[in-house]
Design an enzyme around this catalytic site. Structure first.
Site, PDB file in Angstrom:
ATOM      1  N   TRP A 189       0.606  -1.142   0.184  1.00  0.00           N
ATOM      2  CA  TRP A 189      -0.126   0.186  -0.172  1.00  0.00           C
ATOM      3  C   TRP A 189       0.702   1.277   0.081  1.00  0.00           C
ATOM      4  CZ3 TRP A 189      -0.829   3.794   3.907  1.00  0.00           C
ATOM      5  CH2 TRP A 189      -1.768   4.676   3.604  1.00  0.00           C
ATOM      6  N   GLU A 230      -3.037  -2.913  -2.894  1.00  0.00           N
ATOM      7  CA  GLU A 230      -4.040  -2.510  -1.919  1.00  0.00           C
ATOM      8  C   GLU A 230      -4.621  -1.247  -2.423  1.00  0.00           C
ATOM      9  OE1 GLU A 230      -3.106  -2.118   1.975  1.00  0.00           O
ATOM     10  OE2 GLU A 230      -5.382  -1.977   2.581  1.00  0.00           O
ATOM     11  N   LYS A 232      -7.162   2.069  -2.727  1.00  0.00           N
ATOM     12  CA  LYS A 232      -7.903   2.947  -2.052  1.00  0.00           C
ATOM     13  C   LYS A 232      -8.771   4.173  -2.756  1.00  0.00           C
ATOM     14  CE  LYS A 232      -7.183   5.009   2.515  1.00  0.00           C
ATOM     15  NZ  LYS A 232      -6.292   4.956   3.540  1.00  0.00           N
ATOM     16  N   ASP A 269      -9.375  -4.051   1.019  1.00  0.00           N
ATOM     17  CA  ASP A 269      -9.612  -3.529   2.172  1.00  0.00           C
ATOM     18  C   ASP A 269     -11.057  -3.165   2.501  1.00  0.00           C
ATOM     19  OD1 ASP A 269      -9.767  -1.441   4.383  1.00  0.00           O
ATOM     20  OD2 ASP A 269      -7.661  -1.737   4.591  1.00  0.00           O
ATOM     21  N   HIS A 272     -11.925   0.731   2.028  1.00  0.00           N
ATOM     22  CA  HIS A 272     -11.376   1.711   1.295  1.00  0.00           C
ATOM     23  C   HIS A 272     -12.221   1.946  -0.021  1.00  0.00           C
ATOM     24  CE1 HIS A 272      -6.617   0.619   1.817  1.00  0.00           C
ATOM     25  NE2 HIS A 272      -7.548   1.238   3.182  1.00  0.00           N
ATOM     26  N   HIS A 296      -8.427  -7.353   3.557  1.00  0.00           N
ATOM     27  CA  HIS A 296      -8.006  -6.599   5.012  1.00  0.00           C
ATOM     28  C   HIS A 296      -9.523  -6.309   5.602  1.00  0.00           C
ATOM     29  CE1 HIS A 296      -3.756  -4.386   4.481  1.00  0.00           C
ATOM     30  NE2 HIS A 296      -3.801  -5.812   4.996  1.00  0.00           N
ATOM     31  N   ASP A 304     -13.338   7.408   8.138  1.00  0.00           N
ATOM     32  CA  ASP A 304     -12.337   6.626   8.563  1.00  0.00           C
ATOM     33  C   ASP A 304     -12.403   5.266   8.174  1.00  0.00           C
ATOM     34  OD1 ASP A 304      -9.877   6.242  10.495  1.00  0.00           O
ATOM     35  OD2 ASP A 304     -11.121   4.696  11.219  1.00  0.00           O
ATOM     36  N   ASP A 306     -10.497   2.650   9.581  1.00  0.00           N
ATOM     37  CA  ASP A 306      -9.800   1.660  10.268  1.00  0.00           C
ATOM     38  C   ASP A 306     -10.109   1.546  11.789  1.00  0.00           C
ATOM     39  OD1 ASP A 306      -7.430   1.301   8.359  1.00  0.00           O
ATOM     40  OD2 ASP A 306      -7.425   3.540   8.514  1.00  0.00           O
ATOM     41  N   ASP A 336      -6.928  -5.114   9.420  1.00  0.00           N
ATOM     42  CA  ASP A 336      -6.256  -3.833   9.447  1.00  0.00           C
ATOM     43  C   ASP A 336      -6.878  -2.790  10.066  1.00  0.00           C
ATOM     44  OD1 ASP A 336      -4.617  -1.635   8.644  1.00  0.00           O
ATOM     45  OD2 ASP A 336      -5.190  -1.714   6.620  1.00  0.00           O
TER      46      ASP A 336
END
Ligand code: RNT
Ligand code: ZN
Length: 428
Positions: A189, A230, A232, A269, A272, A296, A304, A306, A336
């Site tokens: 990433w 990865e 995003k 992810d 993302h 992920h 956000d 995460d 993640d």
């Protein structure tokens, strides 16, 4: 009152019967489930701090908030916390390390010279604890990353530095694959992008493509390394343009495979994409044209990406899709997230247990009955069963599994963690 052990056994026997009525062999599922490792993020342990001489930390679209006391100050304290979390998490694990988490970085040795020797300690630790290893390049939290761009930078000095770093990191991943006798997923990433509209979107994507061609030039066996890409959509401070978008990486992945460059796979992810977009829908499309992929697991909340994984719809949908699409054996499953507003060991524990529990529930689903209904054109039956299956007693199986593995059942780990927090973490 019945002892906890007896209660767990009784619930498990009941669950087994209920599943058997739908044609599911619970013990067979448990055996397979036990063999599937979950890759956990080192960066939850210390807010992406790492052990570089001049502090690393997050930057470039990722942000850790919170200042919960007890943060580990040394690699020894970090490992102590990690081992504590591991004592609460049943079954196979891999530790996903960032390149900034090595040891004994010599003065003057920068990220473009990181080498296997800096990870000897981790390999030793991983072998001793029977944990696997995955690896990440680290293009953020560094003076050379103070601009918007790293491997897509038109400044050749910057671009070449990060290309060298990502080549060096890939060699470390290879070393880990060799040492551990297990594939090490090398995740690549990069945060490159702009807050506002670029005038030349093409330029940075072209440079990134060229950089990846250089980064993946060395032939490495897929027994040792897969190169995860990865994508995003956007991040805080990088709202208008992310060089490594989904389209970019899908294109690059297809091209690189055809050209024999690297061992690329997609890393999806959950945080993302647009909030209403689900990676569950992407898995079959990606896997129709690939041999492996990484997921992920994380929890996106508004902008956000995460938050700590919990047992929510997104987590369960994604796990169900991995199983229903028949790609479980080809999935690298990781988490993640990073949250410093709660106890970091608890965060590791909650997210790992939630992810594993969702996987177990998905594996227990009587999916064949859903397929039969669908193939027979019975959409009513499909929906009725799908909804019913969400409430099957998978948690009774999970508790039995935890008990068998000698880790705390239910939330009982929390009491033990409170002691650890008081006696160890808060004394730091
Ligand atoms: C960031 C990516 C990436 C990071 C880690 C720290 O949006 O998801 O995987 O979280 O490398
Ligand atoms: Zn991620």
């Amino acid at each position: 009152m019945m002892s906890q052990e007896k209660l767990i056994d009784r619930n498990f026997e009941n669950a087994k019967e209920i599943y058997a009525a739908y044609g599911v062999d619970v013990e067979k599922v448990m055996g397979k489930f036990d063999s599937i490792p979950l890759s956990i993020p080192c960066w939850q342990g210390d807010d992406i701090g790492g052990f570089e001489r001049q502090g690393g930390g997050a930057s470039g679209g990722i942000l850790v908030t919170g200042n919960y006391p007890g943060k580990p100050r040394t690699i020894a304290e970090f490992r102590q916390d990690l081992e504590k979390a591991m004592s609460y998490i049943p079954g196979a694990l891999k530790l996903n390390l960032h390149s900034t988490y090595g040891e004994k970085y010599e003065p003057g040795v920068d990220r473009d010279e990181y080498a296997p020797r800096h990870f000897e300690g981790w390999v030793k630790w991983a072998k001793a604890h029977k944990v696997g290893l995955d690896f990440n390049c680290t293009t953020f939290g560094h003076p050379m990353a103070s601009g918007d761009l790293t491997i897509s930078s038109p400044d050749d000095k910057v671009r070449k530095f990060w290309v060298r770093h990502m080549i060096a990191a890939r060699k470390i991943a290879k070393y880990m694959g060799e040492q551990m006798g297990q594939v090490c997923v090398y995740n690549t990433w990069v945060q490159d992008g702009f807050k506002d509209m670029p005038a030349d979107r093409m330029l940075y994507r072209r440079l990134m493509k060229e950089s990846f061609d250089e980064i993946f030039a060395e032939k490495i066996s897929t027994d040792l390394v897969y190169d995860a890409l990865e994508p995003k959509l956007f991040a805080i401070g990088v709202e208008s343009y992310t060089v490594g978008s989904l389209d970019f990486y899908l294109g690059y992945h297809g091209y690189a495979r055809a050209a024999g460059i690297g061992n690329t796979i997609m890393n999806l992810d959950m945080g993302h994409y647009h909030p209403t977009e689900s990676i569950a829908d992407k898995i079959s499309s990606v896997m129709l044209f690939s041999d492996k992929f990484m997921a992920h697991f994380t929890r996106g909340v508004r902008w956000d990406s995460d938050h700590v994984v919990i047992n929510d719809d997104q987590t369960n949908d994604t796990m169900r899709e991995i199983v229903r699409a028949g790609v479980l054996d080809d999935a690298f499953i990781g988490t993640d997230y990073f949250d410093a507003t709660i106890n970091r060991v608890a965060a590791w524990t909650i997210g790992s247990r939630a992810t594993k529990r969702a996987l177990l529930a998905a594996m227990l689903e009587p999916t064949e009955l859903l397929r039969q209904a669908e193939r027979g054109g019975d959409k009513t039956g499909r929906l009725a069963l799908m909804d019913e299956f969400r409430s099957l007693p998978s948690n009774a199986v999970w508790e039995k599994y935890c008990g068998d593995k000698g880790v705390p059942v239910g939330s009982s780990w929390l009491t033990d963690l409170r002691d650890y927090e008081k006696n160890v973490m808060f004394k730091r």
